[in-house]
Each structure stands twice: as C-alpha cells, then as structure tokens.
Design an enzyme around this catalytic site. Structure first.
Site, short mmCIF file in Angstrom:
data_model
loop_
_atom_site.label_atom_id
_atom_site.label_comp_id
_atom_site.label_asym_id
_atom_site.label_seq_id
_atom_site.Cartn_x
_atom_site.Cartn_y
_atom_site.Cartn_z
N GLU A 87 -3.17 -2.43 10.65
CA GLU A 87 -1.98 -3.25 10.40
C GLU A 87 -0.80 -2.77 11.22
OE1 GLU A 87 -0.97 -3.56 6.28
OE2 GLU A 87 -3.03 -3.93 5.68
N LYS A 111 2.74 -1.36 11.78
CA LYS A 111 3.59 -0.49 10.95
C LYS A 111 5.04 -0.90 11.16
CE LYS A 111 4.36 4.30 9.72
NZ LYS A 111 5.79 4.15 9.50
N ARG A 119 10.12 0.64 2.19
CA ARG A 119 9.02 0.22 1.34
C ARG A 119 9.54 -0.22 -0.02
NH1 ARG A 119 3.84 4.09 0.74
NH2 ARG A 119 2.60 2.88 -0.73
N ARG A 149 10.56 3.46 -2.72
CA ARG A 149 9.45 4.39 -2.61
C ARG A 149 9.62 5.56 -3.58
NH1 ARG A 149 8.26 8.78 -0.66
NH2 ARG A 149 6.38 9.34 0.50
N GLU A 199 6.77 -3.87 3.07
CA GLU A 199 7.85 -3.24 3.82
C GLU A 199 8.90 -4.31 4.11
OE1 GLU A 199 7.63 0.06 4.50
OE2 GLU A 199 8.96 0.43 6.20
N ARG A 213 -1.85 11.59 -0.75
CA ARG A 213 -2.03 11.35 0.68
C ARG A 213 -3.50 11.59 0.99
NH1 ARG A 213 2.20 11.10 3.94
NH2 ARG A 213 3.63 12.24 2.60
N LYS A 219 -1.84 6.82 9.63
CA LYS A 219 -0.80 6.26 10.50
C LYS A 219 -0.92 6.81 11.92
CE LYS A 219 2.49 9.54 8.51
NZ LYS A 219 3.50 9.70 7.46
P1 ATP Z 1 5.43 9.00 3.86
O1 ATP Z 1 5.87 7.74 3.24
O2 ATP Z 1 4.03 8.97 4.37
O3 ATP Z 1 5.80 10.24 3.10
P2 ATP Z 1 7.37 8.41 5.72
O4 ATP Z 1 8.28 7.92 4.66
O5 ATP Z 1 7.94 9.22 6.85
O6 ATP Z 1 6.23 9.23 5.15
P3 ATP Z 1 5.79 7.01 7.51
O7 ATP Z 1 5.27 8.30 8.01
O8 ATP Z 1 6.67 6.29 8.44
O9 ATP Z 1 6.60 7.16 6.23
O10 ATP Z 1 4.54 6.07 7.08
C1 ATP Z 1 4.27 5.47 5.86
C2 ATP Z 1 5.21 4.33 5.53
O11 ATP Z 1 5.09 3.25 6.45
C3 ATP Z 1 4.94 3.64 4.21
O12 ATP Z 1 5.44 4.36 3.14
C4 ATP Z 1 5.64 2.29 4.38
O13 ATP Z 1 6.98 2.40 4.00
C5 ATP Z 1 5.62 2.06 5.88
N1 ATP Z 1 4.81 0.91 6.33
C6 ATP Z 1 5.18 0.06 7.32
N2 ATP Z 1 4.23 -0.85 7.55
C7 ATP Z 1 3.22 -0.63 6.68
C8 ATP Z 1 1.96 -1.24 6.43
N3 ATP Z 1 1.52 -2.27 7.14
N4 ATP Z 1 1.19 -0.71 5.45
C9 ATP Z 1 1.61 0.34 4.74
N5 ATP Z 1 2.79 0.97 4.93
C10 ATP Z 1 3.61 0.50 5.89
#
Ligand code: ATP
EC number: 6.5.1.1
Length: 618
Positions: A281, A283, A288, A303, A333, A448, A454
């Site tokens: 998907e 990102k 979130r 979140r 998101e 996790r 990712k």
């Molecule tokens: P984490 O949430 O893993 O602690 P983080 O806040 O730095 O770390 P990222 O590392 O950027 O977040 O990656 C996860 C986040 O990406 C998810 O929590 C969500 O907010 C976002 N996201 C964006 N697009 C998607 C998608 N298609 N599916 C799931 N999450 C997505």
C-alpha cells in the site's frame, strides 16, 4: 482505603528502582483497594483522573497551584514560588509547607481516596464565572486535611504526573501477581506452563513455573488492554469476578484499540522473502486516526488514543454519510488534500488541522481525506482474528459513495520489481514510501510484528528510518546557546522487558532557535534532582528530566558504544546513534519510543554490518 495508605504506598514505590519489587508493592496496594475504589487507584497511579481517552484535565496550572498551596498553608504566593524555584517540584513544596502550616485548619478530616478523587473531578468540571475560586477552595480543602506525604501527591495530581516511575506494563504485572493462584488452578493452563519448563532442580523449577505463569497471565491481561484501553475498568472486573471478569471485556465503539505497528526491512527483495505474496500500500504522510461509529455517534482517536473528535468535524460528517454500517471501528491515515491541484498537501500543512481553535475555518481551508486501511469491528463482531485480505474486502464494502473516505491505494504482488515500481510512484507523488502487509495476518493490537513492513525513502548516508527517542536529561548551553539555558539533550530508547529507558544518544544538532527555547521551557518544568528510577544511563547530564517528551531523530548509523546503556551486552557494550540530529517533537508516549530491540534490529540490517559486533571496512 484511606488516602494516607495509598500515599504511603506511592512513597515506597517512588524510592525503588527494581521493577519486580515495584510490582510486588503495587500488587499489595491493589489487593487492599476495594472494588469501588480500585479504578481510582489505578488512574491516580497513572497520574490521571480516568482512562487516557476520557481523562479529565484538572485545569489547575502551575500558577494557580502555587496560589492553592499558599491558600492552604498561609504562606504567600511569592514564598511558595521561591521555594518551587529551589526545589523544582511543587509536590515537595506542598509537603514542606503543610508541615509548617501557618494557619490551623478548621475542618481537618481523614481523607479517603474517593474524597480526593472526587474533589479533583469536581475541580476539573468547574467552569464559568467564579470557577477559579471554587477550584482553589476545593484544592485547598484537600491540602488542609493532608499529612506531609499526602500533600506531596495531592499537589502533583494537577500536573498529571505523580513521579512514581510506574508505567502501564508494571501495573499489569502487579495485577497478574494478584491472580496467579486462580490462573494456575486451571489444569490446562498448568499443563501448558509445565510443558515448557527447563529447570531440573525442584526449587528452581517452582520459581520458573511462577515466572512463566506470571508472564502468561500478564499477556492475557495485556491482550484485553490492547482492545480496551481502560486499565481501571479491567482492574474493577478482576476485583469483582476474578479472571472470569476478563471475559466480559471486549472491544466496543468509543473505547480505543492499541494500534498495530510496522516493522522495517531495507528492500523489496527482503519483504518478498519474508511475506511472499503480499499487499503493498501507499504510505501516506498524514496522521493516523481510528474512527469509531456507533449509530449516529462518531468518535475519533489519535494513534495515542486521545479523543480528537472535536478537531475533525468534516471527518465525523463523512463517517455518518459514507459508512454503511450501524457500528464500526476502522482505521486510516488523514491528509489535507487540495481539490484545485488534485494533490496532497505536505505534512506541515496537514498538521495545521490538529488545533483547538478556529476549527471550522481550517476545516474549510484544508479539508481532510481519510485513506482507510483496516477494520477491526463491524456491527457487534470482532474482526481482529480474520485474515487481512478479508478485513480489507469488508472495509471496501462498507465505504459508500463520497470523496472524503476512500481505501488506500494498494496492489497484491510477490514481485520485488513491482514493489519497487510502486515504491517509486509513491515517492514521485510526494508520499513517504510503502507499507507491505501480510495477507493472512490478524490485526495485532499494540505490537510491532512483521504483519506490516514499512519501506521509506532512504537518504544517502543516513539510516533509512528515523528513530523516536525519549529525552531523559539536558546539558546547559555554552557560547551562543547560553541564552537558551540548553545546549544539548541526553536521550534514550525504551526497553520493554524492564520497562526502563536506556541511553542511546547525546544530541546537539538539528535544533532551531525556536526549538531550543521550546525545549528549555518544557524540560525545565520536568527537571528532577536525581536520575529517575526508570532511567538507565551512565552518562550524567547537567539536569535530569522525567522521561516524558519524545522527539524524532535522524542519524547516520547505529554504532556499538561502551558509553550508552541501550542493548548492553555482558561485555558492557551498548548501542548509540552516530551524528544524531533532532527533527521534531513527536506526539507519542515515552513507552512508544523506538525500542532497544528495534535499535539492535536496525543495527544488524545496516549494509556495513556483517556479524554482530564486527563492522566491515568500507
Ligand atoms: P510507528 O507508528 O511505527 O511507531 P511512526 O509513527 O514513525 O512509527 P511510521 O514509521 O511512519 O510511523 O509508519 C507507520 C505509520 O504509517 C502508521 O502508524 C500510519 O500512521 C502511517 N500510514 C500511512 N499509510 C499507511 C497505510 N497504507 N497503512 C498503514 N499505515 C499507514
């Protein structure tokens, strides 16, 4: 239970750093609380007046708090403020001043937990004309009847942190300790635990049995907490019905679910090796949101499980209009989107929608789009155990016509080339990268795992992902930075196993002048005299702070380090970030920082690392 008993427990907890000892004392404290008060005991231990998603703000800032202490003790506000400057903690100030109370209190009564909690709830709810005086009155009433130790904790409640050094994991451990006998009475459970025992010696075997049982029950409790984030209500159920009470806890719209989290892998090839055919998907780079629909009632959680409903009236309306279900919990998101240019706005624009004022105006200026990616609950049915592919199909079916809510862009593939192509397309349209998802995985709340992986844009010479670290102390500024009172930060990652924060980096770059003064103003309010009990660091900053603030940091790489305690092996070598630079504040709880395990995994995945501990020449 009297508040004095609770305060005595808090006092003994504050002075220990061993987690096992801490949970043993907490367990005793919880066993003494009655059913009607155990919820309050849990919330107060968390420094709150209810579960986080519903917790009331006491609404007494530092200035008012000083006034309240002055009112109750007969000292002037200036005297209180002066002492606060010296001691750095209004709890300790209150403790000291109630001892020398200048005015005898007229109505001194023995404080119960219900009285203390009840007064704070009333203070939080007081509003309108004259409310400041009545808030002060109710606060002073408590201090009037308080002993020294009671006063310390009463004064800390409005600050939202009792400085106990107790995290949710330790509270869950304590609950588990109290129901171990009931847990192991069950034959099946006992057999399952015994099967895994390794010790031969009978005494040691008993010990191992107990340890495993405790871990097992803690996992059972945590699984409930993951889908129903109210530890107070969980403790109440346990108190009322024992372990059977847990069966009555299930997800429901309005109660947040802890989010599933993504792992990292460095390339499309590795993703395919791990998942085989998977969903890939886009990102999106927004924030979130979890959407909870119950008939016409819509609740939106961040979140971090904060209630954000008021902030996003456009999305509330969109859920009512577009979602074809009576009850649902789903996630997505949210991003600001420009109808004119048909493009997403960058994160800096989207983030402007997180605000308390001018909500309607900004909603019109920057309407949000929600890209939905998962569903956990539908019309009374818990969908978490269903495979991801099925959940996504269900999600697609309940999204009706409209612009604001749509499914995320997604493909299914087992070809690294296709993933790379999809990745590049995402980057080109200004997005962050991709998330690959295991088609067969259940929704894993609060963890996790490799259900989500990712892959982000990587910058040459940098770690491919940033890390989130908790600030545990700071260094005073030198030279040009003297004026800010802060020149650098000492930061830590989270160690799940011990529920502690382990040092990983000293950070002196990346901060703008505004950031420096924001950091100073935030951190000076949370400074403490000694290293907090949940902090593990051999490096001594000029000033220690409570582990509260999380920042995002980029670094060039992760190196082994004898100075830092993160991931320390028996030989005393830990892990550190090389050339770390602060990017921004993160709205995360400290326990949601990057973990020691993740740092080690990221270290191992660095291209130059061959075998653990040996760095290849490059
Ligand atoms: P984490 O949430 O893993 O602690 P983080 O806040 O730095 O770390 P990222 O590392 O950027 O977040 O990656 C996860 C986040 O990406 C998810 O929590 C969500 O907010 C976002 N996201 C964006 N697009 C998607 C998608 N298609 N599916 C799931 N999450 C997505």
């Amino acid at each position: 239970m009297l508040f004095s008993e609770l305060a005595a427990y808090f006092d003994s907890i504050e002075n220990i750093s061993s987690r096992l000892e801490m949970s043993t004392i907490l367990a005793e404290m919880l066993s003494k609380a009655e059913e009607k008060e155990i919820g309050m005991v849990i919330y107060l231990s968390q420094g709150a007046l209810g579960p986080r998603h519903k917790a009331l703000e006491v609404g007494i800032g530092e200035g008012l708090l000083e006034q309240g202490i002055a009112k109750a003790t007969g000292y002037t506000k200036d005297e209180v403020a002066k002492l606060y400057k010296q001691m750095g903690d209004l709890g300790l100030v209150a403790e000291k001043l109630v001892e020398g109370r200048k005015q005898g209190s007229l109505f001194s009564e023995k404080l119960t937990i219900a009285k203390v909690f009840g007064n704070f709830v009333k203070i939080a709810q007081a509003g309108g004309k004259g409310s400041q005086d009545s808030k002060l009155g109710m606060f002073a009433e408590l201090l009037n009847s308080a002993s020294k130790v009671e006063a310390r904790y009463i004064a800390r409640v409005p600050l939202g942190n009792l400085r106990l050094g107790v995290g949710d994991p330790t509270l869950m451990d304590a609950l588990a300790l109290n129901y171990l006998d009931e847990f192991t009475e069950n034959k099946k459970t006992r057999k399952a635990i015994e099967k895994g025992l390794k010790e031969k010696n009978e005494e040691k075997r008993k010990e191992e049995f107990r340890l495993r049982a405790r871990q097992g029950l803690r996992e059972v409790i945590e699984a409930k907490y993951n889908i129903f984030s109210d530890l107070g209500a969980i403790a109440e159920k346990l108190k009322a019905k024992g372990l059977r009470g847990l069966d009555e806890i299930d997800m429901m719209p309005g109660a947040p679910i802890r989010p599933t989290l993504a792992e990292r892998l460095p390339s499309a090839e590795e993703i395919v090796k791990k998942l085989g055919k998977c969903a890939v998907e886009t990102k999106y780079d927004g924030f979130r949101l979890a959407m909870h629909k119950n008939g016409n009632e819509v609740t939106i959680f961040s979140r971090q499980s904060e209630n954000m409903t008021e902030m996003f009236p456009d999305l509330v309306e969109a859920v009512r209009k577009q979602i074809k279900a009576r009850k649902a919990i789903f996630e997505g998101e949210a991003l600001a989107y420009s109808e004119e240019t048909q493009q997403y706005f960058p994160f800096q624009v989207t983030i402007q929608r997180k605000r308390k004022y001018d909500i309607a105006k900004k909603a019109e200026e920057f309407p949000l789009r929600l890209f939905a990616f998962d569903i956990m609950y539908l019309d009374g049915k818990n969908l978490m155990a269903r495979p991801f592919r099925e959940r996504r199909q269900i999600l697609g079916k309940i999204i009706g016509k409209g612009e604001a809510i749509a499914l995320t862009k997604s493909i299914e593939t087992d070809s690294p080339e296709k993933i790379n192509q999809f990745f590049l397309e995402s980057i080109e349209s200004g997005l962050e990268g991709i998330i690959a998802k295991d088609l067969n995985s259940p929704y894993i709340a609060g963890a996790r795992k490799f259900a989500w992986i990712k892959l982000k844009r990587s910058y040459k010479g940098e770690l491919s992902d940033s890390v989130d670290v908790t600030i545990i102390g700071y260094f005073k500024g030198r030279g040009k930075r003297t004026q800010f009172g802060l020149g650098g930060l000492l930061t830590a990652v989270y160690d799940r196993e011990s529920d502690t924060f382990k040092s990983v980096a000293k950070i002196g770059t990346g901060m703008s002048e505004e950031m420096l003064s924001e950091l100073e103003s935030k951190l000076s309010k949370t400074s403490v005299k000694q290293r907090p009990s949940r902090v593990d660091s051999e490096i001594e900053p000029h000033i220690w702070v409570e582990p509260l603030y999380v920042i995002e940091v980029r670094a060039d790489e992760i190196t082994r380090s004898p100075m830092h305690t993160a991931g320390r092996d028996k030989g005393g070598t830990g892990y550190a970030l090389r050339f770390p630079r602060m990017i921004k504040f993160r709205e995360k709880r400290p326990e949601e920082s990057t973990t020691v395990e993740e740092i080690i995994a990221m270290y191992r995945k660095q291209p130059s690392v061959q075998v653990e501990g040996t760095v290849a020449e490059s």
